[in-house]
Design an enzyme around this catalytic site. Sequence first.
Site, mmCIF file in Angstrom:
data_model
loop_
_atom_site.group_PDB
_atom_site.id
_atom_site.type_symbol
_atom_site.label_atom_id
_atom_site.label_comp_id
_atom_site.label_asym_id
_atom_site.label_seq_id
_atom_site.Cartn_x
_atom_site.Cartn_y
_atom_site.Cartn_z
ATOM 1 N N THR A 128 25.750 16.665 -3.041
ATOM 2 C CA THR A 128 25.049 16.010 -3.947
ATOM 3 C C THR A 128 25.528 14.530 -3.912
ATOM 4 O O THR A 128 25.029 13.729 -4.075
ATOM 5 C CB THR A 128 25.231 16.563 -5.549
ATOM 6 O OG1 THR A 128 26.524 16.941 -5.784
ATOM 7 C CG2 THR A 128 24.575 17.696 -5.735
ATOM 8 N N HIS A 183 34.136 14.576 -9.046
ATOM 9 C CA HIS A 183 33.961 16.121 -9.272
ATOM 10 C C HIS A 183 34.398 17.005 -7.988
ATOM 11 O O HIS A 183 35.361 18.022 -8.166
ATOM 12 C CB HIS A 183 32.706 16.546 -9.654
ATOM 13 C CG HIS A 183 32.353 16.062 -11.008
ATOM 14 N ND1 HIS A 183 31.058 16.148 -11.526
ATOM 15 C CD2 HIS A 183 33.154 15.599 -12.102
ATOM 16 C CE1 HIS A 183 30.741 15.657 -12.764
ATOM 17 N NE2 HIS A 183 32.246 15.317 -13.170
ATOM 18 N N GLU A 213 19.479 19.086 -10.751
ATOM 19 C CA GLU A 213 20.426 18.619 -11.772
ATOM 20 C C GLU A 213 19.956 19.492 -13.105
ATOM 21 O O GLU A 213 20.881 19.697 -13.723
ATOM 22 C CB GLU A 213 20.459 17.239 -11.957
ATOM 23 C CG GLU A 213 21.043 16.352 -10.809
ATOM 24 C CD GLU A 213 22.592 16.505 -10.410
ATOM 25 O OE1 GLU A 213 23.155 16.898 -11.766
ATOM 26 O OE2 GLU A 213 23.098 16.051 -9.800
ATOM 27 N N TRP A 254 29.661 5.979 -18.447
ATOM 28 C CA TRP A 254 28.263 5.746 -18.679
ATOM 29 C C TRP A 254 27.293 6.647 -19.109
ATOM 30 O O TRP A 254 27.538 7.636 -19.233
ATOM 31 C CB TRP A 254 28.048 5.378 -17.231
ATOM 32 C CG TRP A 254 27.607 6.358 -16.277
ATOM 33 C CD1 TRP A 254 28.684 6.727 -15.401
ATOM 34 C CD2 TRP A 254 26.339 7.317 -15.933
ATOM 35 N NE1 TRP A 254 28.030 8.009 -14.507
ATOM 36 C CE2 TRP A 254 26.773 8.009 -15.098
ATOM 37 C CE3 TRP A 254 25.215 7.210 -16.615
ATOM 38 C CZ2 TRP A 254 26.034 9.137 -14.469
ATOM 39 C CZ3 TRP A 254 24.334 8.134 -16.022
ATOM 40 C CH2 TRP A 254 24.502 9.014 -15.082
ATOM 41 N N GLU A 277 29.558 19.612 -4.784
ATOM 42 C CA GLU A 277 29.620 18.339 -5.283
ATOM 43 C C GLU A 277 29.667 17.166 -4.079
ATOM 44 O O GLU A 277 29.007 15.982 -4.439
ATOM 45 C CB GLU A 277 31.126 18.060 -6.061
ATOM 46 C CG GLU A 277 31.262 19.003 -7.165
ATOM 47 C CD GLU A 277 30.397 18.580 -8.580
ATOM 48 O OE1 GLU A 277 29.600 17.587 -8.431
ATOM 49 O OE2 GLU A 277 30.439 19.146 -9.454
ATOM 50 N N HIS A 328 22.970 13.297 -15.309
ATOM 51 C CA HIS A 328 22.398 13.171 -14.357
ATOM 52 C C HIS A 328 20.974 13.504 -14.301
ATOM 53 O O HIS A 328 20.196 12.707 -14.030
ATOM 54 C CB HIS A 328 23.115 13.993 -13.185
ATOM 55 C CG HIS A 328 24.504 13.705 -13.029
ATOM 56 N ND1 HIS A 328 25.364 14.315 -12.095
ATOM 57 C CD2 HIS A 328 25.104 12.709 -13.463
ATOM 58 C CE1 HIS A 328 26.603 13.594 -12.194
ATOM 59 N NE2 HIS A 328 26.451 12.792 -12.941
ATOM 60 N N GLU A 338 27.913 16.331 -16.182
ATOM 61 C CA GLU A 338 26.619 16.361 -15.304
ATOM 62 C C GLU A 338 25.639 16.273 -16.123
ATOM 63 O O GLU A 338 24.350 16.150 -15.502
ATOM 64 C CB GLU A 338 26.911 17.913 -14.654
ATOM 65 C CG GLU A 338 27.926 18.017 -13.503
ATOM 66 C CD GLU A 338 27.331 17.509 -12.085
ATOM 67 O OE1 GLU A 338 26.188 17.230 -12.135
ATOM 68 O OE2 GLU A 338 28.286 17.419 -11.385
ATOM 69 N N ASP A 381 30.076 10.162 -9.678
ATOM 70 C CA ASP A 381 30.521 11.318 -10.504
ATOM 71 C C ASP A 381 30.746 12.475 -9.435
ATOM 72 O O ASP A 381 31.619 13.241 -9.845
ATOM 73 C CB ASP A 381 29.456 11.579 -11.546
ATOM 74 C CG ASP A 381 29.321 10.673 -12.803
ATOM 75 O OD1 ASP A 381 30.034 9.821 -12.718
ATOM 76 O OD2 ASP A 381 28.558 10.959 -13.535
ATOM 77 N N GLU A 382 29.845 12.661 -8.775
ATOM 78 C CA GLU A 382 30.006 13.904 -7.864
ATOM 79 C C GLU A 382 31.211 14.085 -6.744
ATOM 80 O O GLU A 382 31.802 14.898 -6.752
ATOM 81 C CB GLU A 382 28.431 14.009 -7.119
ATOM 82 C CG GLU A 382 27.207 13.830 -7.596
ATOM 83 C CD GLU A 382 26.848 14.851 -8.718
ATOM 84 O OE1 GLU A 382 27.950 16.009 -8.997
ATOM 85 O OE2 GLU A 382 25.757 15.074 -8.784
HETATM 86 FE FE LIG Z 1 27.857 17.674 -9.264
HETATM 87 FE FE LIG Z 2 25.183 16.271 -10.761
#
Ligand SMILES: [Fe+2]
Ligand SMILES: [Fe+2]
Length: 329
Positions: free
Chosen positions: A167, A200, A76, A33, A164, A114, A111, A196-197
């Site tokens: 977040t 990760h 971020e 995305w 991670e 974000h 990242e 995403d976090e």
């Molecule tokens: Fe992150």
């Molecule tokens: Fe992030």
Amino acid sequence: MSLKNVRLEVMQFLEKDVESLIQKYLIPIDSIWQPTDFLPNSESDTFFEEVREIRELSKELPYDFWVVLVGDMITEEALPTYESWLMDVEGVGQVERNGWSKWVRHWTGEENRHGDVLNKYLYLSGRVNMREIEKTTQYLIADGFDIGTDRDPYKNFVYTSFQELATYISHNRVAKIAKKSGNKQLGKMCQIISGDEMRHHHAYSEFVERIFKVDPNQMMMAFHDMMKLKITMPAHFLRESGNKISSAFEEFSNTAQRIGVYTSTDYVDILDKLIKRWEIDKITGLNDEAEKARDYLMNLPARMYRLSDRIKIPQNSFQFKWVEPAVSK
Ligand SMILES: [Fe+2]
Ligand SMILES: [Fe+2]
């Protein structure tokens, strides 16, 4: 052999698998995305209507919510600090372009979206003072951070595994609050960031898992040392314009606690999850020092839960320069 040399050797040994870990945990640029997927298209004729809708829906969300979203966005946006820190970790080859530096670069790319998407959204929302936010971001980047990991890969991977997940929790809770207020678009945006976090988090946790297999004593010590020191948040040097370093962080974190986005109980929950995920209780072949470190870690969550129960959060909002009081609810 010195500890530093052992760590370097372990990083080199694990490096052969990093390419496959990139495949497993990161998404190719052409299919992931992008911020524009969640923002009004400025090439479209409906742009102004869409912006108007964002501004209307933004009025439904309270003052503390915007403070938290701004703080998350600034955290971020300090990504240059994190990338330069990680590129300097032992075993990450900036110049040689080894697997580890490839990981850090791709992770940074992911990242970077974000802060990008949150920044644009906040700008369009009409609820925040962008110039003050920009100054705080610049201060935070200029001040850097000190997370106590040194250049040690083991400690850094404990830190990133923890962060991670932290977040993930905060973006996910923000998403829930946004959805509850009827703001589906903002909810979707924050939810996709939290996804995403989580991805990760799984990656960094697997790095640690792999290190535990080859160097359990030192990995245990690194986990112990980081938790004893306490994980500091990446934005702990946060400040507003004209103020001293760190002055805004406590109020930002009080605000996040007050609206339940990230609390001291979450901190302990994360620690507990990491202990379970890495099966700290089952690791064998430890020396005396590492056995003691394990005992410390195994007892830590219960001790910290007792402490976190006692923490009282101020009930009144703190007035930041980032969010205009005139429109606060
Ligand atoms: Fe992150
Ligand atoms: Fe992030």
